[in-house]
Design a protein around this motif. Structure first.
Motif, mmCIF file in Angstrom:
data_model
loop_
_atom_site.group_PDB
_atom_site.id
_atom_site.type_symbol
_atom_site.label_atom_id
_atom_site.label_comp_id
_atom_site.label_asym_id
_atom_site.label_seq_id
_atom_site.Cartn_x
_atom_site.Cartn_y
_atom_site.Cartn_z
ATOM 1 N N VAL A 1 9.685 -12.052 -18.444
ATOM 2 C CA VAL A 1 8.469 -11.305 -18.175
ATOM 3 C C VAL A 1 7.886 -11.824 -16.872
ATOM 4 C CG1 VAL A 1 6.159 -10.729 -18.981
ATOM 5 C CG2 VAL A 1 8.031 -10.961 -20.620
ATOM 6 N N ARG A 2 7.580 -10.904 -15.963
ATOM 7 C CA ARG A 2 6.999 -11.255 -14.673
ATOM 8 C C ARG A 2 5.628 -10.596 -14.588
ATOM 9 N NH1 ARG A 2 7.624 -9.087 -8.928
ATOM 10 N NH2 ARG A 2 7.819 -7.180 -10.093
ATOM 11 N N TYR A 3 4.595 -11.404 -14.388
ATOM 12 C CA TYR A 3 3.239 -10.882 -14.281
ATOM 13 C C TYR A 3 2.905 -10.661 -12.812
ATOM 14 C CZ TYR A 3 2.699 -11.990 -19.156
ATOM 15 O OH TYR A 3 2.855 -12.035 -20.502
ATOM 16 N N VAL A 4 2.268 -9.539 -12.522
ATOM 17 C CA VAL A 4 1.892 -9.184 -11.160
ATOM 18 C C VAL A 4 0.371 -9.223 -11.068
ATOM 19 C CG1 VAL A 4 2.028 -7.400 -9.397
ATOM 20 C CG2 VAL A 4 3.917 -7.688 -11.017
ATOM 21 N N PRO A 5 -0.178 -10.085 -10.213
ATOM 22 C CA PRO A 5 -1.639 -10.158 -10.097
ATOM 23 C C PRO A 5 -2.216 -8.856 -9.551
ATOM 24 C CG PRO A 5 -0.580 -11.974 -8.917
ATOM 25 C CD PRO A 5 0.494 -11.043 -9.362
ATOM 26 N N LEU A 6 -3.393 -8.519 -10.025
ATOM 27 C CA LEU A 6 -4.096 -7.360 -9.494
ATOM 28 C C LEU A 6 -4.678 -7.721 -8.132
ATOM 29 C CD1 LEU A 6 -5.987 -6.237 -12.706
ATOM 30 C CD2 LEU A 6 -4.023 -5.143 -11.645
ATOM 31 N N PRO A 7 -4.709 -6.768 -7.196
ATOM 32 C CA PRO A 7 -5.291 -7.058 -5.883
ATOM 33 C C PRO A 7 -6.783 -7.356 -5.999
ATOM 34 C CG PRO A 7 -4.124 -4.945 -5.877
ATOM 35 C CD PRO A 7 -4.163 -5.419 -7.287
ATOM 36 N N THR A 8 -7.241 -8.264 -5.171
ATOM 37 C CA THR A 8 -8.666 -8.613 -5.170
ATOM 38 C C THR A 8 -9.365 -8.108 -3.913
ATOM 39 O OG1 THR A 8 -8.177 -10.744 -4.158
ATOM 40 C CG2 THR A 8 -8.303 -10.668 -6.578
ATOM 41 N N THR A 9 -8.615 -7.549 -2.971
ATOM 42 C CA THR A 9 -9.197 -7.021 -1.736
ATOM 43 C C THR A 9 -8.945 -5.518 -1.667
ATOM 44 O OG1 THR A 9 -7.164 -7.515 -0.525
ATOM 45 C CG2 THR A 9 -8.893 -9.199 -0.496
ATOM 46 N N PRO A 10 -9.816 -4.798 -0.948
ATOM 47 C CA PRO A 10 -9.641 -3.336 -0.877
ATOM 48 C C PRO A 10 -8.484 -2.942 0.034
ATOM 49 C CG PRO A 10 -11.490 -4.015 0.466
ATOM 50 C CD PRO A 10 -11.024 -5.243 -0.255
ATOM 51 N N ALA A 11 -7.874 -1.820 -0.285
ATOM 52 C CA ALA A 11 -6.814 -1.259 0.549
ATOM 53 C C ALA A 11 -7.433 -0.362 1.615
ATOM 54 C CB ALA A 11 -5.854 -0.445 -0.315
ATOM 55 N N SER A 12 -6.708 -0.190 2.705
ATOM 56 C CA SER A 12 -7.101 0.756 3.756
ATOM 57 C C SER A 12 -5.996 1.784 3.871
ATOM 58 C CB SER A 12 -7.260 0.040 5.094
ATOM 59 O OG SER A 12 -8.311 -0.877 5.035
ATOM 60 N N GLU A 13 -6.353 3.053 3.704
ATOM 61 C CA GLU A 13 -5.365 4.125 3.785
ATOM 62 C C GLU A 13 -5.512 4.888 5.083
ATOM 63 O OE1 GLU A 13 -5.720 6.509 0.254
ATOM 64 O OE2 GLU A 13 -4.400 5.153 -0.847
ATOM 65 N N VAL A 14 -4.366 5.236 5.681
ATOM 66 C CA VAL A 14 -4.322 6.002 6.911
ATOM 67 C C VAL A 14 -3.318 7.121 6.714
ATOM 68 C CG1 VAL A 14 -3.718 5.927 9.367
ATOM 69 C CG2 VAL A 14 -4.795 3.946 8.288
ATOM 70 N N ASP A 15 -3.697 8.345 7.083
ATOM 71 C CA ASP A 15 -2.775 9.475 7.058
ATOM 72 C C ASP A 15 -2.316 9.757 8.474
ATOM 73 O OD1 ASP A 15 -3.202 9.656 4.357
ATOM 74 O OD2 ASP A 15 -4.463 11.442 4.461
ATOM 75 N N LEU A 16 -0.994 9.876 8.652
ATOM 76 C CA LEU A 16 -0.412 10.184 9.951
ATOM 77 C C LEU A 16 0.450 11.431 9.829
ATOM 78 C CD1 LEU A 16 0.908 6.756 11.320
ATOM 79 C CD2 LEU A 16 -1.073 8.038 12.109
ATOM 80 N N ALA A 17 0.216 12.416 10.700
ATOM 81 C CA ALA A 17 1.090 13.583 10.792
ATOM 82 C C ALA A 17 1.978 13.369 12.007
ATOM 83 C CB ALA A 17 0.271 14.860 10.937
ATOM 84 N N LEU A 18 3.286 13.423 11.788
ATOM 85 C CA LEU A 18 4.251 13.124 12.839
ATOM 86 C C LEU A 18 5.132 14.327 13.121
ATOM 87 C CD1 LEU A 18 5.375 9.624 11.500
ATOM 88 C CD2 LEU A 18 3.645 10.099 13.249
ATOM 89 N N LEU A 19 5.430 14.561 14.402
ATOM 90 C CA LEU A 19 6.367 15.607 14.793
ATOM 91 C C LEU A 19 7.755 14.981 14.874
ATOM 92 C CD1 LEU A 19 4.274 17.435 17.527
ATOM 93 C CD2 LEU A 19 4.818 18.239 15.214
ATOM 94 N N VAL A 20 8.626 15.426 13.990
ATOM 95 C CA VAL A 20 9.938 14.823 13.793
ATOM 96 C C VAL A 20 11.015 15.869 14.076
ATOM 97 C CG1 VAL A 20 11.424 13.750 12.041
ATOM 98 C CG2 VAL A 20 8.959 13.339 11.995
#
Length: 149
Positions: A48-67
């Protein structure tokens, strides 16, 4: 129970077996929510592997790319992961568009990038710097540019 066993047997037959994941409480003194169990072949115990919950906020960025239309999204993701650095937590492709506003021979792929520092809140300038670095790497490696319209 027979139906579940039959389903597991058919999953193994086509190679779909994966470790089972469970949600459980952490042992006293440890912060965690999710645990995963893996069953090693030939053993009766679970790891069993326990994963700690994050204690800091995430920052989300949306990028639209021409591919370029012949360039695989997986290749774009590889460059994103390599260029964005260790603070990149998650990359999700959430939209593909062709049509008005997209040049011929290209498609627009929209990605959501999640950044998180394990010990502190990220600043806007840090995120902007990583995104600029990422866009330069995409353009030089793959000819991918940011969609502005």
């Amino acid at each position: 129970q027979k139906a579940v066993s039959a389903q597991r047997a058919s999953s193994r037959a086509v190679g779909l077996t994966a470790p089972q994941a469970t949600v459980t409480a952490a042992p006293p003194g440890q912060r965690a929510l999710a645990a995963s169990r893996s069953h090693a072949a030939g053993t009766h115990g679970d790891t069993v592997r326990y994963v700690p919950l994050p204690t800091t906020p995430a920052s989300e960025v949306d990028l639209a790319l021409l591919v370029p239309t012949d360039l695989a999204a997986a290749r774009v993701e590889e460059v994103i992961r390599a260029a964005a650095g260790e603070l990149l937590e998650r990359v999700v492709l959430f939209d593909e568009f062709t049509g008005a506003g997209v040049p011929t021979g290209r498609r627009s792929l929209a990605w959501r990038l999640t950044f998180r520092h394990p010990e502190r809140t990220l600043r806007d300038k840090e995120i902007e710097g990583r995104c600029s670095q990422l866009l330069r790497a995409l353009e030089s490696a793959l000819g991918v540019t940011q969609r502005t319209t």
